[in-house]
Scaffold this motif. Structure first.
Motif: not given
Lengths: 431, 431
Positions: A163-165, A168-169, A171-172, A175-176, A179, A205, A208-209, A212
């Motif tokens: 689940x964490x991964x 993580x995916x 979120x990445x 974020x990309x 960017x 989340x 917030x992303x 920021x």
């Protein structure tokens, strides 16, 4: 350090509620509700859920008991004192309350009305009958509950690290995208992703992303009132298709029907004293709407482009303003249909410098889990909650994309005739 | 819910310690220390830090005051009662304590000895003088502290979400490697990444990811005792170059020098009663070591291939066993030099089915943050802590890769002559 009190308190949870506040809804629902309360408090309207992604059998994935628990929990909610204070505190450019005392005091006493739930062919038939101003409030929480319950059911039983991964995916990925957004000049973008979000905490989340990663003024804010209040960003939104749809359904004859979309705008600019003037022109076809629009529509701040190919829709908006002698560079086009980063870049490359641009980024901001589980089981689906009838008259939507059309076929035919809608290009509905 | 006690307690932290337990070290340091304590309690040895990645000026990046605080904190550590219990509880295949009572009672009273810290040319000169059994214990905590302080300094001041995404990316990267590992038949892999880890919590996460993603028996365990104890996985490790290096430095003449690497193995198999028999043959060149090895070396369980091209090293091991009439399929080759997923796949494709294979995966498991900050500022560096002298005699390492050679040049020449080491292929040191 063990917080004994917290552990014991946590044991008292009956469920893990998805919607925990009446502010966990989109700002435009409140803006529309204020107009409805003021002008149409006696109108009754039915809202209903439709899952356009028929291949996903939500009723097979989401347990009915869990769904009822969540809907019942949402019905138990009342505004808190602090939430009322936040509502009252929202003003236009430092002056003039957006939500007036009549609406706020109505909302203080509001609870979500009853629902009807049945299952047919693997889909939930979830409908809301009652006063328009009440049933309209179900749209966002009902959709958010269905979408989050589906995600919970898909994720149940996965390992902690898996689940964490997965997050993580995701979120990445977000974020990309951010960017890439950072590279767009004069960007102005808002989160519109409440209804189809993966979950509340995930939308929170994402906001917030964006805050920021982009900051002000590039990140304009969020449509979600609760998140706007908690994260101290702007709540954003204006109006939606349900206004012209109900106005049209209540029109006594074809002439009134043809006038209905403009009547909405007339009421709106009066109610909001010239603020929040974003035209949503596509309910019965953008081309006809603009061709027949009174000149004052060109005085509005901007146009939201929601169902037509965005390049075509943007060019059409520019032509409209030019034809009416307005400089498009003073005008705002808000794109909000199935956006993702590549689409935003394409729109920006085409229109930056030619008019002001805003983006209302929804599902593919707050629910882009595509491909993160096998067989796309976590991919977002196109589920909507639409007004079905008003005072017993069926509502109709044509849109610029026939895939999004809605209503009984004879009424659809009549609307097409009245609004002069010919052939339309079919586009796949992404989300 | 606010845990007041926790908040107040947290305020009492003087620093955020990097090394918080004497068990936060590699298992083979304890195994070697036990042999040193038993056989060489009077030998003194100096250990020192070398940063092979000269372009990174650690002393410019890491504040000396912070470094001293962390080293001083590590010196304040003592084993806890539960840690001692864990140490005593580790046995060979259900019987026979790995760490005997003499060693455990020595370790119960152990504190890390003093250190000397100077700065030269942008690098820290960090050295440890004293009894070998004490100074050897600094290697892993000193390296872990330096590496984590560097990471902290690079990450200082980043936004909360930026950091979260950075870790999301690193997690995704580790997980994608694990997904590739899942496809390798008969995999056996362990975490060897303590010394060069990004940080303790990150190594702990990596171990949990390996445990969940691979499970037993594919994930063998971790070299880190503290994490092995907490996560209930096997602590793994045998021995390292410092044993032959010190034995060699203490050799009174060339004949004794030539015999030193085999003397290490003789002592080791006696001390561990035939367990933990993994040869580390490369200290003074693998080829000569194997050519001159007594036949009983071929009885050992396996060979660790640590500085030669792994394909070449693996073929050499197979030839060695075949030449001694042993079936390589009963034997184990452990690869542990600068491994990453592609290298593991390459080795596996070459050797699977021909011998048993194990991987000791270090830096690129627990510190693969390559490219996640601009200018590679978070990329791992090749910093080592090596034994420099024993009873005043300089130590020498030749290795199979001249880049990893160490010692005064006249001594290096002598060792090359004694061990018959000719030209060696230079390979870049990745990490």
């Amino acid at each position: 350090m063990l917080d004994l009190a917290k552990r014991v308190y946590d044991h008292s949870f009956r469920i893990d509620p998805i919607v925990r506040s009446l502010l966990d809804t989109d700002f435009y629902k409140l803006l529309m509700a204020q107009t409805i309360l003021r002008r149409h408090p006696q109108v009754s309207a039915t809202f209903g859920i439709t899952n356009r992604t028929a291949r996903v059998r939500i009723a097979d994935e989401v347990d009915e008991g869990l769904l009822r628990e969540q809907l019942d929990h949402a019905r138990s909610l009342r505004l808190s004192k602090g939430e009322v204070t936040w509502l009252r505190g929202n003003v236009f450019r430092g002056q003039g309350r957006i939500l007036g005392p009549e609406f706020v005091s109505w909302f203080e006493n509001f609870r979500l009305p009853e629902y009807e739930l049945a299952t047919r062919d693997g889909q939930y038939e979830l409908t809301f009958h009652g006063p328009w101003v009440e049933t309209t409030m179900w749209e966002v929480p009902a959709l958010a509950i269905l979408n989050e319950l589906r995600a919970r059911s898909v994720l149940r039983g996965l390992g902690k690290l898996t689940l964490q991964v997965l997050y993580a995916r995701a979120m990445t990925r977000v974020w990309e995208k951010i960017e890439r957004l950072q590279r767009l000049p004069d960007l102005s973008i808002a989160d519109f992703g409440t209804r189809r979000r993966h979950g509340f905490l995930w939308q929170d989340w994402c906001v917030q992303a964006m805050a920021e990663g982009l900051g002000e003024p590039r990140f304009l804010g969020t449509s979600n009132c609760l998140i706007a209040a908690r994260r101290e960003v702007e709540p954003v939104g204006t109006n939606a298709h349900e206004l012209p749809m109900v106005y049209a359904a209540l029109a006594p004859d074809d002439a009134a029907l043809a006038h209905a979309p403009y009547a909405v705008l007339g009421d709106w600019q009066e109610d909001y004293a010239g603020n929040l003037r974003i035209v949503l022109p596509d309910t019965y076809g953008t081309t006809g709407f603009l061709a027949n629009a009174p000149d004052w529509v060109a005085d509005w701040t901007g146009i939201r482009i929601d169902s037509k190919d965005p390049i075509e829709g943007g060019e059409e908006a520019i032509r409209f303003w030019q034809d009416h002698g307005r400089d498009p560079r003073d005008k705002l086009a808000i794109f909000s249909d199935g956006l993702d980063i590549a689409e935003i870049e394409r729109i920006h490359a085409r229109f930056h410098g030619r008019m002001r641009i805003g983006y209302g980024w929804g599902t593919l901001l707050t629910n882009d889990f595509r491909g993160l589980m096998p067989d796309g089981r976590l991919d977002p689906i196109s589920v909507v909650c639409k007004v079905m009838d008003a005072n017993g008259h069926p509502t109709v939507k044509l849109s610029d994309n026939p895939t999004k059309a809605q209503g009984p076929s004879d009424e659809v035919a009549r609307y097409r005739r009245v609004f002069g809608v010919g052939d339309q290009a079919t586009m796949p509905v992404v989300v």
